[in-house]
Design a protein around this motif. Sequence first.
Motif, PDB file in Angstrom:
ATOM      1  N   SER A 238       7.301   5.509   7.266  1.00  0.00           N
ATOM      2  CA  SER A 238       7.939   5.669   6.117  1.00  0.00           C
ATOM      3  C   SER A 238       8.363   4.305   5.332  1.00  0.00           C
ATOM      4  N   ALA A 239       8.104   4.585   4.092  1.00  0.00           N
ATOM      5  CA  ALA A 239       7.832   3.592   2.879  1.00  0.00           C
ATOM      6  C   ALA A 239       7.238   4.135   1.765  1.00  0.00           C
ATOM      7  N   THR A 240       7.111   3.682   0.686  1.00  0.00           N
ATOM      8  CA  THR A 240       6.718   4.283  -0.413  1.00  0.00           C
ATOM      9  C   THR A 240       4.906   3.588  -1.058  1.00  0.00           C
ATOM     10  N   TYR A 241       3.666   3.990  -0.971  1.00  0.00           N
ATOM     11  CA  TYR A 241       2.515   4.441  -0.863  1.00  0.00           C
ATOM     12  C   TYR A 241       2.024   4.225  -2.276  1.00  0.00           C
ATOM     13  N   LEU A 242       1.694   3.565  -2.990  1.00  0.00           N
ATOM     14  CA  LEU A 242       0.836   2.563  -4.054  1.00  0.00           C
ATOM     15  C   LEU A 242       0.097   3.153  -4.128  1.00  0.00           C
ATOM     16  N   CYS A 243      -0.538   3.510  -5.248  1.00  0.00           N
ATOM     17  CA  CYS A 243      -1.983   3.142  -4.750  1.00  0.00           C
ATOM     18  C   CYS A 243      -2.142   2.741  -6.830  1.00  0.00           C
ATOM     19  N   ALA A 244      -3.863   1.705  -6.431  1.00  0.00           N
ATOM     20  CA  ALA A 244      -4.191   1.198  -7.990  1.00  0.00           C
ATOM     21  C   ALA A 244      -5.123   0.924  -7.782  1.00  0.00           C
ATOM     22  N   VAL A 245      -6.119   0.784  -9.421  1.00  0.00           N
ATOM     23  CA  VAL A 245      -7.069   1.201  -9.883  1.00  0.00           C
ATOM     24  C   VAL A 245      -7.279  -0.694 -10.616  1.00  0.00           C
ATOM     25  N   MET A 246      -8.511  -0.623 -10.201  1.00  0.00           N
ATOM     26  CA  MET A 246      -9.041  -1.894 -11.158  1.00  0.00           C
ATOM     27  C   MET A 246     -10.109  -1.351 -12.145  1.00  0.00           C
ATOM     28  N   TYR A 247     -10.207  -1.410 -13.451  1.00  0.00           N
ATOM     29  CA  TYR A 247     -11.546  -1.160 -13.963  1.00  0.00           C
ATOM     30  C   TYR A 247     -12.278  -1.487 -15.293  1.00  0.00           C
ATOM     31  N   SER A 248     -13.854  -1.523 -15.376  1.00  0.00           N
ATOM     32  CA  SER A 248     -14.260  -1.713 -16.176  1.00  0.00           C
ATOM     33  C   SER A 248     -13.559  -2.332 -17.276  1.00  0.00           C
ATOM     34  N   GLY A 249     -13.144  -2.900 -18.850  1.00  0.00           N
ATOM     35  CA  GLY A 249     -12.668  -2.458 -20.142  1.00  0.00           C
ATOM     36  C   GLY A 249     -11.790  -2.790 -20.486  1.00  0.00           C
ATOM     37  N   GLY A 250     -10.671  -2.824 -19.021  1.00  0.00           N
ATOM     38  CA  GLY A 250      -9.147  -2.989 -18.660  1.00  0.00           C
ATOM     39  C   GLY A 250      -8.271  -3.444 -19.643  1.00  0.00           C
ATOM     40  N   GLY A 251      -9.248  -4.942 -20.124  1.00  0.00           N
ATOM     41  CA  GLY A 251      -8.747  -5.706 -20.873  1.00  0.00           C
ATOM     42  C   GLY A 251      -8.016  -6.655 -19.960  1.00  0.00           C
ATOM     43  N   ALA A 252      -7.846  -7.008 -18.490  1.00  0.00           N
ATOM     44  CA  ALA A 252      -7.414  -7.904 -18.026  1.00  0.00           C
ATOM     45  C   ALA A 252      -7.682  -7.536 -16.301  1.00  0.00           C
ATOM     46  N   ASP A 253      -7.527  -8.377 -15.651  1.00  0.00           N
ATOM     47  CA  ASP A 253      -8.761  -8.343 -14.588  1.00  0.00           C
ATOM     48  C   ASP A 253      -7.276  -8.337 -13.164  1.00  0.00           C
ATOM     49  N   GLY A 254      -6.570  -7.813 -13.268  1.00  0.00           N
ATOM     50  CA  GLY A 254      -5.418  -7.414 -12.962  1.00  0.00           C
ATOM     51  C   GLY A 254      -5.790  -5.847 -12.075  1.00  0.00           C
ATOM     52  N   LEU A 255      -4.276  -5.080 -11.150  1.00  0.00           N
ATOM     53  CA  LEU A 255      -4.739  -3.843 -11.201  1.00  0.00           C
ATOM     54  C   LEU A 255      -3.634  -3.225 -12.125  1.00  0.00           C
ATOM     55  N   THR A 256      -4.140  -1.798 -12.118  1.00  0.00           N
ATOM     56  CA  THR A 256      -3.036  -0.567 -12.813  1.00  0.00           C
ATOM     57  C   THR A 256      -2.297   0.216 -11.657  1.00  0.00           C
ATOM     58  N   PHE A 257      -1.201   0.797 -11.587  1.00  0.00           N
ATOM     59  CA  PHE A 257      -0.741   0.905 -10.344  1.00  0.00           C
ATOM     60  C   PHE A 257      -0.050   1.758 -10.621  1.00  0.00           C
ATOM     61  N   GLY A 258       0.279   3.174  -9.948  1.00  0.00           N
ATOM     62  CA  GLY A 258       0.300   4.048 -10.255  1.00  0.00           C
ATOM     63  C   GLY A 258       2.287   4.665  -9.688  1.00  0.00           C
ATOM     64  N   LYS A 259       3.285   5.518  -9.300  1.00  0.00           N
ATOM     65  CA  LYS A 259       4.571   4.816  -9.350  1.00  0.00           C
ATOM     66  C   LYS A 259       5.001   5.366  -8.070  1.00  0.00           C
ATOM     67  N   GLY A 260       3.804   5.954  -7.769  1.00  0.00           N
ATOM     68  CA  GLY A 260       3.808   5.562  -5.490  1.00  0.00           C
ATOM     69  C   GLY A 260       4.477   7.126  -5.146  1.00  0.00           C
ATOM     70  N   THR A 261       4.756   7.475  -4.220  1.00  0.00           N
ATOM     71  CA  THR A 261       5.095   8.837  -3.251  1.00  0.00           C
ATOM     72  C   THR A 261       6.002   8.184  -1.772  1.00  0.00           C
ATOM     73  N   HIS A 262       7.155   8.125  -2.471  1.00  0.00           N
ATOM     74  CA  HIS A 262       7.939   7.569  -1.803  1.00  0.00           C
ATOM     75  C   HIS A 262       7.988   8.798  -0.460  1.00  0.00           C
ATOM     76  N   LEU A 263       7.902   8.030   0.883  1.00  0.00           N
ATOM     77  CA  LEU A 263       7.473   9.219   2.010  1.00  0.00           C
ATOM     78  C   LEU A 263       8.449   8.826   3.169  1.00  0.00           C
ATOM     79  N   ILE A 264       8.821   9.891   3.571  1.00  0.00           N
ATOM     80  CA  ILE A 264       9.935   9.759   4.330  1.00  0.00           C
ATOM     81  C   ILE A 264      10.109  10.608   5.888  1.00  0.00           C
ATOM     82  N   ILE A 265      10.158   9.845   7.095  1.00  0.00           N
ATOM     83  CA  ILE A 265       9.396  11.210   7.972  1.00  0.00           C
ATOM     84  C   ILE A 265      10.734  10.960   9.321  1.00  0.00           C
ATOM     85  N   GLN A 266      11.009  12.336   9.073  1.00  0.00           N
ATOM     86  CA  GLN A 266      12.156  11.949  10.070  1.00  0.00           C
ATOM     87  C   GLN A 266      12.089  12.467  11.122  1.00  0.00           C
ATOM     88  N   PRO A 267      12.398  12.133  12.003  1.00  0.00           N
ATOM     89  CA  PRO A 267      12.761  12.294  13.675  1.00  0.00           C
ATOM     90  C   PRO A 267      12.702  13.496  14.078  1.00  0.00           C
TER      91      PRO A 267
END
Lengths: 112, 113
Positions: free
Chosen positions: A83-112
């Motif tokens: 259980s956690a929030t899973y984040l995806c990010a990309v780094m791409y050419s022409g982005g104007g900055a050498d950093g990551l561009t993130f999605g907003k995440g998926t909040h995952l809950i695993i119930q016992p």
Amino acid sequence: EDQVTQSPEALRLQEGESSSLNCSYTVSGLRGLFWYRQDPGKGPEFLFTLYSAGEEKEKERLKATLTKKESFLHITAPKPEDSATYLCAVMYSGGGADGLTFGKGTHLIIQP
Amino acid sequence: DAGITQSPRHKVTETGTPVTLRCHQTENHRYMYWYRQDPGHGLRLIHYSYGVKDTDKGEVSDGYSVSRSKTEDFLLTLESATSSQTSVYFCAISAGPPGTEAFFGQGTRLTVV
């Protein structure tokens, strides 16, 4: 328009119930696609980097795959500790900055 | 946490005051980044550094400045804090080059009242 879109926003599973999280991206010139896990009150924890379509990486119950426009994070037989929030990010050419561009995440809950 | 320390971990400050957040690394990594995380927006890049005294702007740099006088330290300054800068701030480091994974600190929760 968001450059990185994650779906679903939230997902609740029973322990042992396998599923997949999606990350789609619209950028071109992909340098890398990254998956992170984030627990409440903590910084993102690095999981995987994928560089080219067809690439796959695995770690315990997690498997990440990449196509030309999206990535999937497959979770097999999850446990409550996944259980956690899973984040995806990309780094791409022409982005104007050498950093990551993130999605907003998926909040995952695993119930016992 | 890959040898990254952020300070302070929590801070409450008043509108109009200057605030400096510190990121310290022990990994000798070349690249350092500052991100902010807000509900509904995800993580967004503020500024980054690719070496001592070499910095550049990210997506949301207005109202922020940075300095890097040593490899191990990257400072983020809010020149005159506003309520819109209430956020959680994360520092990240990467050995580089761009495309290499980044490792994040534990974050600083900043509240501007």
